[in-house]
Design a protein around this motif. Structure first.
Motif, PDB file in Angstrom:
ATOM      1  N   ALA A  20      24.494 -12.004  -7.474  1.00  0.00           N
ATOM      2  CA  ALA A  20      23.815 -10.771  -7.054  1.00  0.00           C
ATOM      3  C   ALA A  20      23.082 -10.208  -8.269  1.00  0.00           C
ATOM      4  O   ALA A  20      23.607 -10.239  -9.388  1.00  0.00           O
ATOM      5  N   ILE A  21      21.871  -9.718  -8.043  1.00  0.00           N
ATOM      6  CA  ILE A  21      21.038  -9.293  -9.172  1.00  0.00           C
ATOM      7  C   ILE A  21      20.612  -7.836  -9.026  1.00  0.00           C
ATOM      8  O   ILE A  21      20.159  -7.413  -7.955  1.00  0.00           O
ATOM      9  N   GLY A  22      20.732  -7.105 -10.133  1.00  0.00           N
ATOM     10  CA  GLY A  22      20.147  -5.773 -10.213  1.00  0.00           C
ATOM     11  C   GLY A  22      19.204  -5.741 -11.396  1.00  0.00           C
ATOM     12  O   GLY A  22      19.544  -6.234 -12.472  1.00  0.00           O
ATOM     13  N   LEU A  23      18.012  -5.215 -11.186  1.00  0.00           N
ATOM     14  CA  LEU A  23      17.059  -5.072 -12.295  1.00  0.00           C
ATOM     15  C   LEU A  23      16.819  -3.589 -12.517  1.00  0.00           C
ATOM     16  O   LEU A  23      16.548  -2.855 -11.568  1.00  0.00           O
ATOM     17  N   ILE A  24      16.917  -3.170 -13.772  1.00  0.00           N
ATOM     18  CA  ILE A  24      16.692  -1.767 -14.108  1.00  0.00           C
ATOM     19  C   ILE A  24      15.525  -1.693 -15.095  1.00  0.00           C
ATOM     20  O   ILE A  24      15.543  -2.370 -16.125  1.00  0.00           O
ATOM     21  N   TYR A  25      14.525  -0.907 -14.742  1.00  0.00           N
ATOM     22  CA  TYR A  25      13.389  -0.710 -15.640  1.00  0.00           C
ATOM     23  C   TYR A  25      13.347   0.766 -16.031  1.00  0.00           C
ATOM     24  O   TYR A  25      13.404   1.633 -15.163  1.00  0.00           O
ATOM     25  N   PRO A  49       5.384   8.561 -15.233  1.00  0.00           N
ATOM     26  CA  PRO A  49       6.034   9.100 -14.040  1.00  0.00           C
ATOM     27  C   PRO A  49       5.853   8.141 -12.868  1.00  0.00           C
ATOM     28  O   PRO A  49       4.929   7.318 -12.858  1.00  0.00           O
ATOM     29  N   GLU A  50       6.715   8.265 -11.885  1.00  0.00           N
ATOM     30  CA  GLU A  50       6.688   7.361 -10.737  1.00  0.00           C
ATOM     31  C   GLU A  50       5.332   7.373 -10.039  1.00  0.00           C
ATOM     32  O   GLU A  50       4.863   6.347  -9.525  1.00  0.00           O
ATOM     33  N   THR A  51       4.653   8.525 -10.055  1.00  0.00           N
ATOM     34  CA  THR A  51       3.365   8.651  -9.359  1.00  0.00           C
ATOM     35  C   THR A  51       2.287   7.742  -9.960  1.00  0.00           C
ATOM     36  O   THR A  51       1.269   7.487  -9.324  1.00  0.00           O
ATOM     37  N   LEU A  52       2.486   7.281 -11.193  1.00  0.00           N
ATOM     38  CA  LEU A  52       1.450   6.448 -11.834  1.00  0.00           C
ATOM     39  C   LEU A  52       1.756   4.952 -11.803  1.00  0.00           C
ATOM     40  O   LEU A  52       0.998   4.149 -12.359  1.00  0.00           O
ATOM     41  N   ILE A  53       2.851   4.576 -11.176  1.00  0.00           N
ATOM     42  CA  ILE A  53       3.254   3.167 -11.220  1.00  0.00           C
ATOM     43  C   ILE A  53       2.178   2.230 -10.656  1.00  0.00           C
ATOM     44  O   ILE A  53       1.833   1.217 -11.271  1.00  0.00           O
ATOM     45  N   GLU A  54       1.615   2.591  -9.521  1.00  0.00           N
ATOM     46  CA  GLU A  54       0.591   1.709  -8.936  1.00  0.00           C
ATOM     47  C   GLU A  54      -0.685   1.746  -9.749  1.00  0.00           C
ATOM     48  O   GLU A  54      -1.318   0.709  -9.982  1.00  0.00           O
ATOM     49  N   THR A  55      -1.067   2.932 -10.216  1.00  0.00           N
ATOM     50  CA  THR A  55      -2.284   3.052 -11.037  1.00  0.00           C
ATOM     51  C   THR A  55      -2.180   2.169 -12.268  1.00  0.00           C
ATOM     52  O   THR A  55      -3.151   1.528 -12.685  1.00  0.00           O
ATOM     53  N   MET A  56      -0.990   2.120 -12.859  1.00  0.00           N
ATOM     54  CA  MET A  56      -0.784   1.318 -14.065  1.00  0.00           C
ATOM     55  C   MET A  56      -0.593  -0.169 -13.741  1.00  0.00           C
ATOM     56  O   MET A  56      -0.550  -0.996 -14.633  1.00  0.00           O
ATOM     57  N   GLY A  57      -0.411  -0.481 -12.469  1.00  0.00           N
ATOM     58  CA  GLY A  57      -0.236  -1.882 -12.062  1.00  0.00           C
ATOM     59  C   GLY A  57       1.188  -2.395 -12.248  1.00  0.00           C
ATOM     60  O   GLY A  57       1.439  -3.592 -12.155  1.00  0.00           O
ATOM     61  N   TYR A  58       2.137  -1.497 -12.489  1.00  0.00           N
ATOM     62  CA  TYR A  58       3.515  -1.959 -12.713  1.00  0.00           C
ATOM     63  C   TYR A  58       4.142  -2.521 -11.437  1.00  0.00           C
ATOM     64  O   TYR A  58       5.068  -3.323 -11.491  1.00  0.00           O
ATOM     65  N   ASP A  59       3.641  -2.052 -10.277  1.00  0.00           N
ATOM     66  CA  ASP A  59       4.192  -2.572  -9.022  1.00  0.00           C
ATOM     67  C   ASP A  59       4.008  -4.089  -8.925  1.00  0.00           C
ATOM     68  O   ASP A  59       4.835  -4.797  -8.355  1.00  0.00           O
ATOM     69  N   VAL A  60       2.928  -4.589  -9.540  1.00  0.00           N
ATOM     70  CA  VAL A  60       2.674  -6.041  -9.526  1.00  0.00           C
ATOM     71  C   VAL A  60       3.770  -6.751 -10.318  1.00  0.00           C
ATOM     72  O   VAL A  60       4.322  -7.767  -9.889  1.00  0.00           O
ATOM     73  N   LEU A  61       4.110  -6.189 -11.487  1.00  0.00           N
ATOM     74  CA  LEU A  61       5.188  -6.764 -12.312  1.00  0.00           C
ATOM     75  C   LEU A  61       6.504  -6.769 -11.531  1.00  0.00           C
ATOM     76  O   LEU A  61       7.209  -7.785 -11.494  1.00  0.00           O
ATOM     77  N   CYS A  91      11.905   6.628 -14.365  1.00  0.00           N
ATOM     78  CA  CYS A  91      10.558   6.971 -14.857  1.00  0.00           C
ATOM     79  C   CYS A  91      10.561   8.256 -15.678  1.00  0.00           C
ATOM     80  O   CYS A  91      11.482   9.065 -15.594  1.00  0.00           O
ATOM     81  N   ASP A  92       9.473   8.419 -16.440  1.00  0.00           N
ATOM     82  CA  ASP A  92       9.247   9.668 -17.184  1.00  0.00           C
ATOM     83  C   ASP A  92      10.394   9.952 -18.152  1.00  0.00           C
ATOM     84  O   ASP A  92      10.829  11.102 -18.308  1.00  0.00           O
ATOM     85  N   THR A  93      10.881   8.910 -18.800  1.00  0.00           N
ATOM     86  CA  THR A  93      12.084   9.036 -19.629  1.00  0.00           C
ATOM     87  C   THR A  93      11.841   9.845 -20.909  1.00  0.00           C
ATOM     88  O   THR A  93      10.714   9.968 -21.380  1.00  0.00           O
ATOM     89  N   TYR A  94      12.915  10.337 -21.455  1.00  0.00           N
ATOM     90  CA  TYR A  94      12.907  11.062 -22.732  1.00  0.00           C
ATOM     91  C   TYR A  94      12.936  10.002 -23.825  1.00  0.00           C
ATOM     92  O   TYR A  94      13.873   9.212 -23.913  1.00  0.00           O
ATOM     93  N   GLN A  95      11.902   9.991 -24.690  1.00  0.00           N
ATOM     94  CA  GLN A  95      11.705   8.843 -25.574  1.00  0.00           C
ATOM     95  C   GLN A  95      12.173   9.073 -27.009  1.00  0.00           C
ATOM     96  O   GLN A  95      12.568   8.124 -27.692  1.00  0.00           O
ATOM     97  N   PHE A  96      12.045  10.316 -27.483  1.00  0.00           N
ATOM     98  CA  PHE A  96      12.375  10.604 -28.892  1.00  0.00           C
ATOM     99  C   PHE A  96      13.568  11.559 -28.954  1.00  0.00           C
ATOM    100  O   PHE A  96      13.736  12.394 -28.067  1.00  0.00           O
ATOM    101  N   SER A  97      14.340  11.472 -30.029  1.00  0.00           N
ATOM    102  CA  SER A  97      15.442  12.435 -30.165  1.00  0.00           C
ATOM    103  C   SER A  97      14.883  13.816 -30.524  1.00  0.00           C
ATOM    104  O   SER A  97      15.460  14.835 -30.156  1.00  0.00           O
ATOM    105  N   ASP A  98      13.747  13.858 -31.219  1.00  0.00           N
ATOM    106  CA  ASP A  98      13.151  15.141 -31.601  1.00  0.00           C
ATOM    107  C   ASP A  98      11.631  15.014 -31.481  1.00  0.00           C
ATOM    108  O   ASP A  98      10.969  14.457 -32.370  1.00  0.00           O
ATOM    109  N   TYR A  99      11.083  15.515 -30.365  1.00  0.00           N
ATOM    110  CA  TYR A  99       9.640  15.348 -30.111  1.00  0.00           C
ATOM    111  C   TYR A  99       8.787  15.998 -31.201  1.00  0.00           C
ATOM    112  O   TYR A  99       7.649  15.579 -31.422  1.00  0.00           O
ATOM    113  N   SER A 100       9.326  17.027 -31.886  1.00  0.00           N
ATOM    114  CA  SER A 100       8.507  17.739 -32.879  1.00  0.00           C
ATOM    115  C   SER A 100       8.193  16.861 -34.097  1.00  0.00           C
ATOM    116  O   SER A 100       7.280  17.156 -34.858  1.00  0.00           O
TER     117      SER A 100
END
Ligand SMILES: Cc1cc2nc3c(=O)[nH]c(=O)nc-3n(C[C@H](O)[C@H](O)[C@H](O)COP(=O)(O)O)c2cc1C
Length: 228
Positions: A132-137, A142-154, A176-185
């Motif tokens: 059984a397989i689970g894939l986590i990306y 944000p989720e609203t841009l997934i198709e615009t960015m073409g990630y749905d193809v991937l 989606c829209d994850t928090y990327q840095f520990s300190d954005y400043s």
């Protein structure tokens, strides 16, 4: 005599370099979900291992090796490929890097998927039934841009390859829209609104963790298929 019951085993593979961030946290939750069903679990960080992608030696496609699903290349991925032979489930996670999975996950997939694929119209895999397989990306957009960015193809392309390995369960989870840095400043990143990112981290991300747990539980309770 009663039929021997095999232990359910779920392996987590972190394709990202960070061991305590978004992808790793989602994988840990998925494994907690799998463990809640009584499955054995193990998390492996692919960045700890020294390995390469497929070398195109075609040893796995020779007639004497056909149906064995073994990779001739020996390196630090070999033990992971062996573990997968005995797993009932696997959850693989990757941050999106440049609109794709990371190089580490990609190199792993070249090896794992290719050894199990058959150049055969009638039987597209050497596995009667894969784990059984689970894939986590996890990703910045944000989720609203997934198709615009073409990630749905991937995501569809990965799903298509995994479907050929006949997994009894196949699921994908997008965080989606994850928090990327520990300190954005500290970083030059004017396109990101830290307050928005924090809000997503505090509201959406906990829901993603819950979904990962639930996905892990579904994968954890899936036993070996008849053909395994
Ligand atoms: C080298 C690099 C490339 C990235 N490329 C993308 C991208 O193409 N699209 C995207 O949505 N996020 C991109 N990101 C952001 C990460 O995918 C995102 O922050 C992810 O949640 C990080 O996972 P982690 O916290 O587990 O490391 C990139 C990050 C790095 C470091």
């Amino acid at each position: 005599m009663s039929e021997q019951i095999k232990t359910r085993k779920v392996i987590g593979l972190n394709g990202g370099p960070r061991k305590n961030w978004n992808t790793a946290s989602l994988l840990e939750e998925a494994l907690k979900g799998a463990a809640s069903t009584g499955a054995e679990t193990k998390l492996i960080h692919l960045y700890d291992l020294d390995y390469k992608g497929c070398r195109s030696c075609f040893s796995c496609k020779t007639k004497e090796n056909y149906l064995k699903g073994r990779c001739a290349l020996k390196d630090e991925l070999s033990s992971v490929l062996e573990l997968l032979e005995d797993c009932t489930g696997a959850v693989m996670g990757s941050p999106i890097y440049l609109s794709d999975v990371t190089g580490a996950l990609r190199s792993f997939l070249e090896r794992y998927i290719f050894i199990n694929l058959a150049y055969d119209f009638d039987a597209p895999s050497v596995l009667k039934r894969g784990p059984a397989i689970g894939l986590i990306y996890s990703m910045n957009v944000p989720e609203t841009l997934i198709e615009t960015m073409g990630y749905d193809v991937l995501f569809r392309s990965q799903a298509n390859f995994f479907s050929r390995l006949n997994p009894p369960v196949f699921e994908q989870l997008l965080s989606c829209d994850t928090y990327q840095f520990s300190d954005y400043s500290r970083y030059h990143a004017p396109m990101f609104d830290e307050a928005h990112k924090r809000a997503v981290k505090e509201t959406q991300f906990p829901q993603d963790l819950k979904l990962a747990y639930e996905m892990g539980a579904r994968i954890g309770q899936t036993g070996f298929g008849d053909g395994k």
